[in-house]
Enzyme design. Structure first.
Site, PDB file in Angstrom:
ATOM      1  N   ARG A 170      23.456  69.898  12.704  1.00  0.00           N
ATOM      2  CA  ARG A 170      24.366  68.897  12.134  1.00  0.00           C
ATOM      3  C   ARG A 170      24.546  69.131  10.633  1.00  0.00           C
ATOM      4  O   ARG A 170      24.629  68.191   9.841  1.00  0.00           O
ATOM      5  CB  ARG A 170      23.867  67.475  12.380  1.00  0.00           C
ATOM      6  CG  ARG A 170      23.669  67.123  13.829  1.00  0.00           C
ATOM      7  CD  ARG A 170      24.978  67.161  14.640  1.00  0.00           C
ATOM      8  NE  ARG A 170      24.692  66.893  16.036  1.00  0.00           N
ATOM      9  CZ  ARG A 170      24.381  67.849  16.924  1.00  0.00           C
ATOM     10  NH1 ARG A 170      24.349  69.117  16.556  1.00  0.00           N
ATOM     11  NH2 ARG A 170      24.130  67.543  18.173  1.00  0.00           N
ATOM     12  N   SER A 246      27.210  58.571  16.689  1.00  0.00           N
ATOM     13  CA  SER A 246      25.780  58.598  16.363  1.00  0.00           C
ATOM     14  C   SER A 246      25.598  58.511  14.850  1.00  0.00           C
ATOM     15  O   SER A 246      26.107  59.355  14.114  1.00  0.00           O
ATOM     16  CB  SER A 246      25.137  59.877  16.901  1.00  0.00           C
ATOM     17  OG  SER A 246      25.215  59.911  18.313  1.00  0.00           O
ATOM     18  N   GLU A 342      23.888  60.596   9.625  1.00  0.00           N
ATOM     19  CA  GLU A 342      24.883  61.652   9.823  1.00  0.00           C
ATOM     20  C   GLU A 342      26.121  61.452   8.959  1.00  0.00           C
ATOM     21  O   GLU A 342      26.621  62.399   8.370  1.00  0.00           O
ATOM     22  CB  GLU A 342      25.282  61.747  11.302  1.00  0.00           C
ATOM     23  CG  GLU A 342      24.245  62.396  12.185  1.00  0.00           C
ATOM     24  CD  GLU A 342      24.833  62.885  13.499  1.00  0.00           C
ATOM     25  OE1 GLU A 342      26.029  63.204  13.524  1.00  0.00           O
ATOM     26  OE2 GLU A 342      24.090  62.941  14.490  1.00  0.00           O
TER      27      GLU A 342
END
Length: 346
Positions: A170, A246, A342
């Site tokens: 990520r 998320s 994130e």
């Protein structure tokens, strides 16, 4: 003379429809970018000099904590094509403003499998490399070939391969050294001609079995459909309930720390990594701390998926960040594990 039409600068532009949390904030100025040449001209335009810049595609990976005092570039670059092929793969190019899920569906309609596990991930093609999006056993980097980007400081076009992008979990160059320096205008993906299904994740395997693929290998379309079904069952639609998917990364810990955790938390959900470290399920950690379904004001943890923070109506970015920090504090206190957000928080 600038090629950039002065009418394209819109003052006091509302951003509520341009971030998936639905935060009701405004930009000092905004500009809709539909061509790479327009972007190059816009960043060189004297009127943009000295202004902070924010690039928004789908707005699915950002938390806006207030009005943005600068120029927002709304990326609306569209287009997709099979650029070339060799003996082993097709190379498919898509513009940075293409909606990601639509692009994945288009590749399958062209008979080009390989991205189906990444179905229904929100955002645009241009955002995919920034985050190195991944789901259900596949990361974007595995299908990445190259990208084109415009450097904001100069308006120059650069081309970058996977090495230059420095992809991680990520993560990428664009979230670190390259943050706020480039706009990705197109991405080329390498889709292998010899395709193998990836259906090992439990939720995905159960959905495929329910659709008759318990004993037969699924097609790429079947995987696509199953991923869509699983995600829709777990994740709220941002059009109905503001969210950014998320909110936290799944943390990766050393094997020794995992073994220590397992002695007190024998049911902890984990995934062994190739380097011997262990990835933990952030949603499980959050749920174990009792946060699933809880709220702080109008910001809340979704009742079906603890990884997802939602705007129940009228929440501010500051409220969502306060909720996120409370969750991070509790997870750290109980498990000694730090959760990393994130989305980019501004």
């Amino acid at each position: 003379m600038s090629q950039f039409d002065s009418a394209a600068f819109i003052a006091g532009f509302p951003l509520k429809a341009h971030n998936t949390f639905g935060f009701d904030v405004r930009a000092q100025f905004a500009c809709r970018i539909e061509r790479e040449e327009q972007l190059m001209a816009a960043v060189r335009d004297p009127r943009a000099a000295g202004l902070p810049r924010l690039v928004l595609g789908g707005g699915s990976n950002v938390v806006l904590t207030g009005d943005f005092g600068g120029l927002v570039l709304l990326i609306a670059l569209r287009g997709r094509r099979v650029a070339r092929e060799d003996n082993d793969a097709w190379y498919v190019e898509a513009a940075g403003g293409e909606p990601w899920h639509e692009f994945v569906g288009w590749t399958l309609a062209q008979g080009l499998p390989g991205l189906e596990n990444l179905a229904l991930i929100p955002g645009t093609v241009g955002a995919a490399p920034i985050q190195n999006i991944g789901a259900y056993g596949l990361e974007m980097v595995e299908r990445f070939a190259s990208l084109r980007a415009v450097e904001l400081a100069t308006g120059d076009v650069v081309e970058m391969d996977a090495h230059a992008c420095r992809f991680g979990y990520r993560d990428s160059f664009f979230k670190r050294e390259g943050r706020d320096r480039f706009v990705i205008t197109s991405v080329t993906f390498r889709l292998p001609k010899v395709w193998q299904p990836r259906a090992g994740y439990a939720d995905l395997a159960r959905e495929l079995a329910a659709k008759g693929h318990a004993d037969t290998p699924p097609t790429a379309q079947a995987i696509f459909d199953a991923v869509v079904a699983v995600r829709r069952a777990k994740l709220p639609d941002p059009l109905e309930l503001g969210n950014a998917g998320s909110f936290f990364k799944n943390p990766v810990v050393e094997a020794a720390q995992f073994e220590a955790l397992k002695t007190t938390e024998p049911e902890i959900v984990s995934y062994l990594q190739p380097d011997g470290r262990v990835k933990l399920a952030a949603g499980w950690l959050i749920d174990r701390c009792g946060w699933k379904g809880r709220a702080m004001g109008a910001a809340a943890v979704h009742e079906r998926q603890a990884l997802v923070l939602v705007n129940r109506g009228g929440a501010s970015g500051t409220e969502v960040l306060a909720l996120a920090k409370a969750i991070q504090r509790d997870v750290l206190e109980r498990f000694g594990v730090e959760l990393e957000a994130e989305p980019v928080c501004l």
